[in-house]
Design a protein around this motif. Structure first.
Motif, mmCIF file in Angstrom:
data_model
loop_
_atom_site.group_PDB
_atom_site.id
_atom_site.type_symbol
_atom_site.label_atom_id
_atom_site.label_comp_id
_atom_site.label_asym_id
_atom_site.label_seq_id
_atom_site.Cartn_x
_atom_site.Cartn_y
_atom_site.Cartn_z
ATOM 1 N N ASP A 294 -8.334 6.393 -2.543
ATOM 2 C CA ASP A 294 -9.149 7.613 -2.551
ATOM 3 C C ASP A 294 -8.523 8.777 -3.316
ATOM 4 O O ASP A 294 -9.227 9.640 -3.838
ATOM 5 N N GLN B 158 -1.448 -4.027 8.897
ATOM 6 C CA GLN B 158 -0.497 -3.465 7.943
ATOM 7 C C GLN B 158 0.747 -3.010 8.702
ATOM 8 O O GLN B 158 0.655 -2.424 9.769
ATOM 9 N N TYR B 159 1.897 -3.280 8.098
ATOM 10 C CA TYR B 159 3.191 -2.913 8.682
ATOM 11 C C TYR B 159 3.813 -1.844 7.798
ATOM 12 O O TYR B 159 3.813 -1.969 6.574
ATOM 13 N N PHE B 160 4.341 -0.811 8.447
ATOM 14 C CA PHE B 160 4.738 0.380 7.719
ATOM 15 C C PHE B 160 6.255 0.529 7.615
ATOM 16 O O PHE B 160 7.000 0.125 8.501
ATOM 17 N N ASN C 194 -9.092 -4.081 1.515
ATOM 18 C CA ASN C 194 -7.763 -3.482 1.550
ATOM 19 C C ASN C 194 -7.786 -2.016 1.926
ATOM 20 O O ASN C 194 -6.760 -1.358 1.892
ATOM 21 N N ASP C 195 -8.938 -1.500 2.268
ATOM 22 C CA ASP C 195 -9.087 -0.074 2.512
ATOM 23 C C ASP C 195 -9.098 0.207 4.002
ATOM 24 O O ASP C 195 -10.158 0.192 4.642
ATOM 25 N N MET C 196 -7.920 0.440 4.576
ATOM 26 C CA MET C 196 -7.822 0.768 5.987
ATOM 27 C C MET C 196 -8.142 2.242 6.183
ATOM 28 O O MET C 196 -7.587 3.107 5.497
ATOM 29 N N PHE D 78 -8.264 5.561 8.711
ATOM 30 C CA PHE D 78 -7.595 6.106 9.882
ATOM 31 C C PHE D 78 -8.353 7.307 10.435
ATOM 32 O O PHE D 78 -8.936 8.095 9.673
ATOM 33 N N TYR E 161 -2.321 2.574 16.199
ATOM 34 C CA TYR E 161 -0.943 2.754 15.765
ATOM 35 C C TYR E 161 -0.366 3.967 16.480
ATOM 36 O O TYR E 161 -1.057 4.946 16.739
ATOM 37 N N TYR F 160 0.842 -1.207 0.000
ATOM 38 C CA TYR F 160 0.000 0.000 0.000
ATOM 39 C C TYR F 160 0.872 1.250 0.000
ATOM 40 O O TYR F 160 1.972 1.246 0.535
ATOM 41 N N GLN G 266 -2.580 -6.183 -4.423
ATOM 42 C CA GLN G 266 -2.748 -7.449 -3.702
ATOM 43 C C GLN G 266 -1.832 -8.530 -4.241
ATOM 44 O O GLN G 266 -1.488 -9.468 -3.519
ATOM 45 N N LEU H 255 -3.949 9.087 7.666
ATOM 46 C CA LEU H 255 -3.410 8.602 6.404
ATOM 47 C C LEU H 255 -4.514 8.415 5.378
ATOM 48 O O LEU H 255 -5.618 7.969 5.717
ATOM 49 N N LEU I 282 3.919 7.167 3.138
ATOM 50 C CA LEU I 282 4.174 5.931 3.862
ATOM 51 C C LEU I 282 3.783 4.732 3.013
ATOM 52 O O LEU I 282 2.704 4.697 2.413
ATOM 53 N N TYR J 132 0.346 5.340 1.209
ATOM 54 C CA TYR J 132 -0.484 6.332 1.877
ATOM 55 C C TYR J 132 0.190 7.698 1.814
ATOM 56 O O TYR J 132 1.411 7.808 1.794
ATOM 57 N N LEU K 28 -5.300 6.651 1.534
ATOM 58 C CA LEU K 28 -4.806 5.616 0.633
ATOM 59 C C LEU K 28 -4.684 6.145 -0.788
ATOM 60 O O LEU K 28 -5.640 6.690 -1.349
ATOM 61 N N TYR L 84 -3.099 0.542 -3.861
ATOM 62 C CA TYR L 84 -2.711 -0.700 -3.221
ATOM 63 C C TYR L 84 -2.606 -1.806 -4.255
ATOM 64 O O TYR L 84 -3.164 -1.698 -5.360
ATOM 65 N N GLN M 237 7.713 6.979 12.087
ATOM 66 C CA GLN M 237 7.450 5.571 11.770
ATOM 67 C C GLN M 237 6.143 5.156 12.414
ATOM 68 O O GLN M 237 5.916 5.409 13.584
ATOM 69 N N MET M 238 5.252 4.523 11.684
ATOM 70 C CA MET M 238 3.987 4.023 12.220
ATOM 71 C C MET M 238 4.234 2.662 12.848
ATOM 72 O O MET M 238 4.663 1.727 12.185
#
Lengths: 111, 114
Positions: free
Chosen positions: A59, A100-102, B100-102, B104, B37, A33, A50, A43, A90, A35, A45, A48, B44-45
């Motif tokens: 968006d 999710q890991y950034f 897939n749409d997180m 925040f 988060y 992803y 898959q 954040l 990010l 951001y 988006l 992304y 950094q997140m």
């Protein structure tokens, strides 16, 4: 040592230039992803992906482009069509169970 | 569309005390994940804690715990024994299963004072 790397940490762009932000992961995650973070905001988006060779708009995709030629890599290009690109970017990845890991991020500034 | 609201732009707490950050969300989904988060000055997140909506038990991670109220669509974060290193922006986030749409929230800036 598994993780997500982003480069460069700081990037400066002149008006009318395209610039590319790098994102690499060695976590063997399928999903990646991008951001954008503006001051005082959460954040948003941009794009992304898959799986390799497939990606979807988020968006705020206008003025940005991506590619996913390898599982490990998901570069983001900020084109001249993006009128207000100054922001913190990010990259994240996910194994598909929600979390999710950034990466550490790239700060882009337009001169 | 899902939305996440954090109503406290800024908060402060004395070192060693307890603080609670609020988060509400709006969704029509029944299966989803919620997250907190942390974003320190390095930007950094960092994942603090995660909750799966089908689990009634509130998640805990050392000094961090949540109060998940599914019917009220509320997901608050409690930090116990606050430490100076907890100073950061905290973001609440939501993602539906197989999505897939997180989403925040706008974040809460927490300052831990010595």
């Amino acid at each position: 040592d598994g993780g997500i790397t982003q480069s460069p940490k700081y990037l400066f762009r002149k008006e009318g230039q395209n610039v590319t932000l790098s994102c690499e992961q060695n976590l063997n995650h399928d999903a990646m992803y991008w951001y954008r973070q503006d001051p005082g905001q959460g954040l948003r988006l941009i794009y992304y992906s898959q799986i390799v060779n497939d990606f979807q708009k988020g968006d705020i995709a206008e003025g940005y482009s991506v590619s996913r030629e390898k599982k490990e890599s998901f570069p983001l290009t900020v084109t001249s069509a993006q009128k207000n690109p100054t922001a913190f970017y990010l990259c994240a990845s996910s194994i598909g169970e929600g979390t999710q890991y950034f990466g550490p991020g790239t700060r882009l500034t337009v001169l | 569309a899902q939305t996440v609201t954090q109503s406290q732009p800024e908060m402060s707490v004395q070192e060693a005390e307890t603080v609670t950050l609020s988060c509400t969300y709006d969704t029509s989904e029944s299966n989803y994940y919620l997250f907190w988060y942390k974003q320190p000055p390095s930007r950094q997140m960092i994942l603090v804690i995660r909750q799966e909506a089908y689990k009634q038990q509130n998640a805990t991670e050392n000094r961090f715990s949540v109060n998940f109220q599914k019917a009220a669509k509320s997901f608050s974060l409690k930090i116990s024994d606050s430490q100076l290193g907890d100073t950061a922006m905290y973001f609440c986030a939501f993602i539906a299963y197989n999505n897939n749409d997180m989403r925040f929230g706008a974040g809460t800036r927490l300052t831990v004072k010595p």
